[in-house]
Design a protein around this motif. Structure first.
Motif, PDB file in Angstrom:
ATOM      1  N   GLU A 129      45.311  39.922  25.443  1.00 48.79           N
ATOM      2  CA  GLU A 129      44.918  40.741  26.598  1.00 48.79           C
ATOM      3  C   GLU A 129      45.979  41.790  26.941  1.00 48.79           C
ATOM      4  N   PRO A 130      46.266  42.689  26.001  1.00 51.51           N
ATOM      5  CA  PRO A 130      47.386  43.615  26.185  1.00 51.51           C
ATOM      6  C   PRO A 130      47.112  44.693  27.229  1.00 51.51           C
ATOM      7  N   ILE A 131      45.855  44.872  27.623  1.00 49.20           N
ATOM      8  CA  ILE A 131      45.556  45.993  28.520  1.00 49.20           C
ATOM      9  C   ILE A 131      45.159  45.515  29.903  1.00 49.20           C
ATOM     10  N   ALA A 132      45.402  44.217  30.194  1.00 50.62           N
ATOM     11  CA  ALA A 132      44.912  43.639  31.450  1.00 50.62           C
ATOM     12  C   ALA A 132      45.405  44.396  32.681  1.00 50.62           C
ATOM     13  N   SER A 133      46.669  44.873  32.666  1.00 56.60           N
ATOM     14  CA  SER A 133      47.161  45.563  33.879  1.00 56.60           C
ATOM     15  C   SER A 133      47.283  47.073  33.707  1.00 56.60           C
ATOM     16  N   LEU A 134      46.640  47.621  32.670  1.00 62.17           N
ATOM     17  CA  LEU A 134      46.832  49.053  32.416  1.00 62.17           C
ATOM     18  C   LEU A 134      45.698  49.892  32.992  1.00 62.17           C
ATOM     19  N   ASP A 135      46.018  51.132  33.374  1.00 60.85           N
ATOM     20  CA  ASP A 135      44.965  52.056  33.782  1.00 60.85           C
ATOM     21  C   ASP A 135      44.228  52.551  32.543  1.00 60.85           C
ATOM     22  N   ALA A 173      47.874  43.619   9.869  1.00 62.50           N
ATOM     23  CA  ALA A 173      46.683  42.940  10.369  1.00 62.50           C
ATOM     24  C   ALA A 173      46.851  42.753  11.867  1.00 62.50           C
ATOM     25  N   VAL A 174      45.897  43.281  12.647  1.00 58.82           N
ATOM     26  CA  VAL A 174      46.037  43.231  14.109  1.00 58.82           C
ATOM     27  C   VAL A 174      44.953  42.323  14.684  1.00 58.82           C
ATOM     28  N   LEU A 175      45.366  41.398  15.562  1.00 59.52           N
ATOM     29  CA  LEU A 175      44.393  40.568  16.283  1.00 59.52           C
ATOM     30  C   LEU A 175      44.592  40.778  17.772  1.00 59.52           C
ATOM     31  N   ILE A 176      43.509  41.190  18.443  1.00 64.05           N
ATOM     32  CA  ILE A 176      43.598  41.471  19.881  1.00 64.05           C
ATOM     33  C   ILE A 176      42.590  40.616  20.628  1.00 64.05           C
ATOM     34  N   VAL A 177      43.042  39.972  21.702  1.00 65.06           N
ATOM     35  CA  VAL A 177      42.112  39.308  22.608  1.00 65.06           C
ATOM     36  C   VAL A 177      41.770  40.306  23.704  1.00 65.06           C
ATOM     37  N   LEU A 178      40.477  40.572  23.898  1.00 65.19           N
ATOM     38  CA  LEU A 178      40.062  41.559  24.887  1.00 65.19           C
ATOM     39  C   LEU A 178      38.962  40.986  25.773  1.00 65.19           C
ATOM     40  N   HIS A 179      38.849  41.542  26.986  1.00 68.06           N
ATOM     41  CA  HIS A 179      37.742  41.155  27.861  1.00 68.06           C
ATOM     42  C   HIS A 179      36.683  42.244  27.971  1.00 68.06           C
ATOM     43  N   ASP A 180      37.112  43.499  27.785  1.00 72.37           N
ATOM     44  CA  ASP A 180      36.168  44.601  27.926  1.00 72.37           C
ATOM     45  C   ASP A 180      35.339  44.727  26.650  1.00 72.37           C
ATOM     46  N   LEU A 181      34.039  44.389  26.771  1.00 67.45           N
ATOM     47  CA  LEU A 181      33.201  44.329  25.567  1.00 67.45           C
ATOM     48  C   LEU A 181      32.988  45.701  24.946  1.00 67.45           C
ATOM     49  N   ASN A 182      32.860  46.720  25.796  1.00 69.54           N
ATOM     50  CA  ASN A 182      32.638  48.060  25.229  1.00 69.54           C
ATOM     51  C   ASN A 182      33.852  48.545  24.454  1.00 69.54           C
ATOM     52  N   LEU A 183      35.072  48.281  25.012  1.00 69.27           N
ATOM     53  CA  LEU A 183      36.277  48.642  24.261  1.00 69.27           C
ATOM     54  C   LEU A 183      36.367  47.809  22.994  1.00 69.27           C
TER      55      LEU A 183
END
Lengths: 359, 274
Positions: free
Chosen positions: B175-181, B201-211
Motif C-alpha cells: 500500500e505505497p500510496i495510502a497517504s499520498l495525494d 519484478a515489482v509486487l504492489i498491494v493496492l486498494h484502488d481498483l481503477n489504479l
C-alpha cells in the motif's frame, strides 16, 4: 535543494561529528588529569601529567616522592574505574534505548540492576548470618561476586522468558523485566526487613554507589568484562540504526536482527553487572548522557555510541571529584551526585527543548 | 511473447495464525520486468502473503524460491540485495534526518561501495522520490505522505546498492500510496513501472481498483486467504467476481482507448455473509 547542497550538508555533518569526537576525547583526557590531582592531598595537574608520562616512558628517576605513590596506587585506579564504569553505563543506556526503541530504556531494563541488588542484599544479610566463617576464607570479596552473578542470572532468566522459536520479543522482555524487578525488590525489601542496623547501613551505602574501593586488582577483574562492550560497539551501530525502523524493516535491510539483540543484551549484562558489582547502583548516567548526545549531534549510533562512552566517562569522573571534595575528608556516595546533578540538568533540557523525544 | 522466467515463485503457500488460515494454497510467480498488483478486501491475506514472499515469516506449508534458491536458506544480507520491501507504516523512535533514513537502504548492503558512490545513490533516490528538498529535515516533522515518499527513497537506495550483487531483483510495495495525494500516487506508481521496465519484478498491494487495473501487467485477486483469480487485468475482473469479493454493487465498463475495465461503485451495500 540541489544534490550539490546535499553533499555540502553531509560533509558539514561529518565535520561536526569529527570535531565532537576529538573535542570530547581531549576534554576527557584533561578531566582525567585534573581528577587524578584532586583529593585529600592536592596535586597540580602539571605534576600529575609529569608522573604519568614518566611512568609510561619507564623513566623511574622521576618517580619518587609521596605524591607518586598517591597518584599511581590510589588515584589512577580510581579514575580509571570511573572512566570505565561511566563509559560502560552510558553506552549500555544508548544500546538499550536503541534496542527497545524507547527513549526511557536504561541499562537496568535487562534485569541486571534488580538481580544484582537482590544478590547483594542476600550476600550482606544472609551471608553475614549463616556463612560468616566461610566467607572470610574466600579469595575474593563476596559482595561484588554475588552481585555480578545475581545480575547475570536475572538477565538470563529474562532473555529465556522473552525468546521463543529463536526470536526475542523486546516487548515481552520489557514487561517481564518490570515484573521480575518488582519481585526482586520485594525480596530485597524482605531482606532489609530481616537485617540488623549495621547490615542495613551496608546495604544502603552499596545501593548509593561509590568508586571508593578502587584498586589495580579490582581494575584487572572489571576491565576485561566492561571493555568488550566498548570495543565491540561499532559492530552494533549500523544494526541499531536499522532497528529504528522496526524489526521487520531491519530484517528486510539485511540486518542480522537476532544476533544484534543477543550480542547487545550479553554485552550490556556483562558491563552493567561488573559496574554494579564494583561501584554499586549508579543511576542516571545511562539515561542522561545518550539523550544529551542525541540532542547535540543526532541519533546516528555510529556517532552516538562513542560520544556516549566519552560523555559517560566524563560525567562519572566529574561526579567523583564532587563526591570526594564536597564533604571532605568524608566522601558522598557517587549515586547521589550523579542523580543530583543529572536530574535537574535533564529537566532544564526538557524545559528548553520540548522536542527531545517525539518531534 | 515468451513467458519470462519467474525470479520469485511461491508454490502452495499456507500460513496459519491462531488456528485460522490467513493464507491457503497460494501459488504465485513474479517475473522480472513485470508489475504484479495484489488486490482484495481487508483481511484477505494480502499483507500476510507479502510477508511470506519477503521471508519475514515462514510458511506453514509450501515452498518459495528466489533466484533459483530456497528462500529460507538465502542469507539475510544476500536476500537484502535480491529484494527491497516498503512496509505500510514506519515509525521512528528517535529524530533521524530524512537523509539518514534514506541512507539506511545503502548502509547495510552497500559496504563494498565507495562512500562517494553511496552518497550519490542516496542523492539520486531522494531526488527520484521527490524529497531531495527535505534531506536535512527530521523525519518525524514530515507529513504522512512525505514520510511515505522518504521510505520509497530508502527502498530505491536498497535496490540501487543491491544491484552490484544481484542482477535480478524484486521490489515489494505494501500500500505505497495510502497517504499520498493524487499527483504523488500517480508519480510513485509510474516510477514503480519504470523500475519494472528496467528488469525488476515489482509486487504492489493496492486498494484502488481503477489504479490497479491501469498499472498492473498481472493482477492477483485475493479473498479469505486464497488467490481466487489472477492474470491479465482486462481478462481477470468481471462483475460477478468483484461483487463476490468486495461485496459492493459495481458497474464495470470499458474505458474507450485501451479497453481497460473501469469500475464505478453503485452504493456501499453490505450483503450478509454467505
Amino acid at each position: 535543494m540541489s544534490s550539490q547542497a546535499l553533499t555540502t550538508l553531509i560533509a558539514g555533518r561529518r565535520r561536526v561529528g569529527l570535531v565532537a569526537v576529538v573535542g570530547m576525547a581531549l576534554a576527557c583526557l584533561l578531566l582525567t588529569i585534573v581528577a587524578i590531582g584532586q583529593g585529600a592531598i592536592a596535586i597540580a595537574p602539571g605534576r600529575v601529567a609529569e608522573i604519568l608520562m614518566a611512568k609510561l616512558s619507564g623513566n623511574t628517576a622521576l618517580l619518587e616522592g609521596r605524591d607518586v605513590l598517591v597518584v599511581l596506587n590510589i588515584r589512577v585506579p580510581r579514575v580509571l574505574l570511573g572512566l570505565l564504569v561511566g563509559a560502560g553505563l552510558a553506552v549500555s543506556g544508548a544500546l538499550m534505548q536503541g534496542l527497545f526503541r524507547n527513549p526511557l530504556a536504561d541499562p537496568g531494563l535487562v534485569g541486571v540492576s534488580s538481580g544484582a541488588a537482590l544478590a547483594a542484599a542476600a550476600t550482606i544479610v544472609l551471608g553475614d548470618r549463616f556463612l560468616a566463617g566461610t566467607m572470610m576464607k574466600l579469595p575474593f570479596a563476596a559482595l561484588p561476586a554475588g552481585a555480578f552473578c545475581g545480575g547475570l542470572a536475572s538477565t538470563l532468566a529474562l532473555y529465556l522468558i522473552a525468546t521463543r522459536g529463536g526470536r526475542t520479543s523486546v516487548a515481552t522482555m520489557l514487561l517481564a523485566g518490570v515484573a521480575l524487578g518488582a519481585f526482586a525488590s520485594a525480596l530485597t525489601g524482605l531482606l532489609a526487613f530481616m537485617s540488623d542496623d549495621r547490615q542495613l547501613r551496608d546495604l544502603t551505602f552499596w545501593s548509593l554507589g561509590s568508586l571508593g574501593g578502587a584498586s589495580w586488582t579490582k581494575l584487572t577483574v572489571v576491565a576485561p568484562i566492561i571493555l568488550p562492550l566498548l570495543l565491540l560497539m561499532p559492530l552494533l551501530a549500523r544494526g541499531l540504526n536499522g532497528l529504528m525502523l522496526g524489526e521487520a524493516e531491519a530484517y528486510h535491510l539485511g540486518i542480522p536482527v537476532q544476533r544484534i539483540k543477543a550480542l547487545t543484551i550479553l554485552l550490556v549484562a556483562l558491563a552493567v553487572g561488573a559496574s554494579v558489582a564494583t561501584a554499586g547502583l549508579i543511576g542516571f548516567v545511562g539515561i542522561v548522557v545518550p539523550h544529551l548526545i542525541r540532542l547535540s549531534v543526532g541519533p546516528d549510533h555510529r556517532l552516538l555510541l562513542p560520544l556516549s562512552a566519552l560523555g559517560g566517562a566524563m560525567l562519572l569522573v566529574g561526579a567523583d571529584i564532587v563526591a570526594r571534595l564536597i564533604v571532605a575528608p568524608a566522601e558522598l556516595p557517587i549515586g547521589i551526585v550523579t542523580a543530583a546533578i543529572g536530574a535537574p540538568f535533564f529537566l532544564w533540557l526538557l524545559l528548553r527543548r520540548t522536542s527531545l523525544i517525539d518531534v | 511473447m515468451s513467458e519470462p522466467t519467474p525470479i520469485l515463485s511461491g508454490h502452495d503457500l499456507s500460513f496459519i495464525a491462531g488456528g485460522r488460515p490467513l493464507v491457503a494454497d497460494a501459488t504465485l510467480d513474479l517475473a522480472c520486468g513485470t508489475t504484479t498488483i495484489l488486490i482484495g478486501p481487508n483481511g484477505a491475506g494480502k499483507s500476510t502473503l507479502l510477508k511470506l514472499l519477503t521471508g519475514e515469516i515462514k510458511p506453514a506449508g509450501g515452498a518459495i524460491h528466489i533466484a533459483g534458491e530456497n528462500l529460507s536458506t538465502v542469507p539475510g544480507w544476500r536476500l537484502a540485495c535480491l529484494r527491497a520491501v516498503m512496509a505500510q507504516h514506519a515509525r521512528l523512535a528517535f529524530p533521524f534526518s530524512v537523509y539518514e533514513v534514506a541512507s539506511l537502504g545503502v548502509d547495510g548492503i552497500g559496504r563494498a561501495l565507495t562512500r562517494q558512490r553511496r552518497e550519490a545513490i542516496v542523492a539520486e533516490s531522494l531526488a527520484a522520490a521527490g524529497v531531495l528538498d527535505l534531506a536535512g529535515r527530521r523525519y518525524q516533522t514530515l507529513s504522512g505522505g512525505e514520510q511515505q515518499r522518504v521510505q520509497f527513497a530508502r527502498v530505491l537506495c536498497q535496490l540501487d546498492a543491491g544491484r552490484s550483487v544481484a542482477e535480478k531483483q524484486v521490489l515489494f510495495l505494501d500500500e505505497p500510496i495510502a497517504s499520498l495525494d493524487l499527483c504523488h500516487q500517480l508519480s510513485l506508481l509510474d516510477m514503480a513501472r519504470s523500475i519494472a521496465a528496467r528488469g525488476v519484478a515489482v509486487l504492489i498491494v493496492l486498494h484502488d481498483l481503477n489504479l490497479a487495473v491501469t498499472y498492473a501487467d498481472h493482477l492477483v485477486v485475493m479473498d479469505q486467504g486464497r488467490i481466487i483469480a489472477q492474470g491479465e487485468p482486462a481478462r481477470t475482473l468481471d462483475d460477478a467476481l468483484l461483487r463476490q469479493v468486495f461485496k459492493v454493487d459495481l458497474t464495470l465498463s470499458r474505458a474507450p482507448a485501451p479497453g481497460l475495465p473501469f469500475l464505478l461503485p453503485q452504493q456501499h451495500r453490505s450483503r450478509p455473509a454467505a
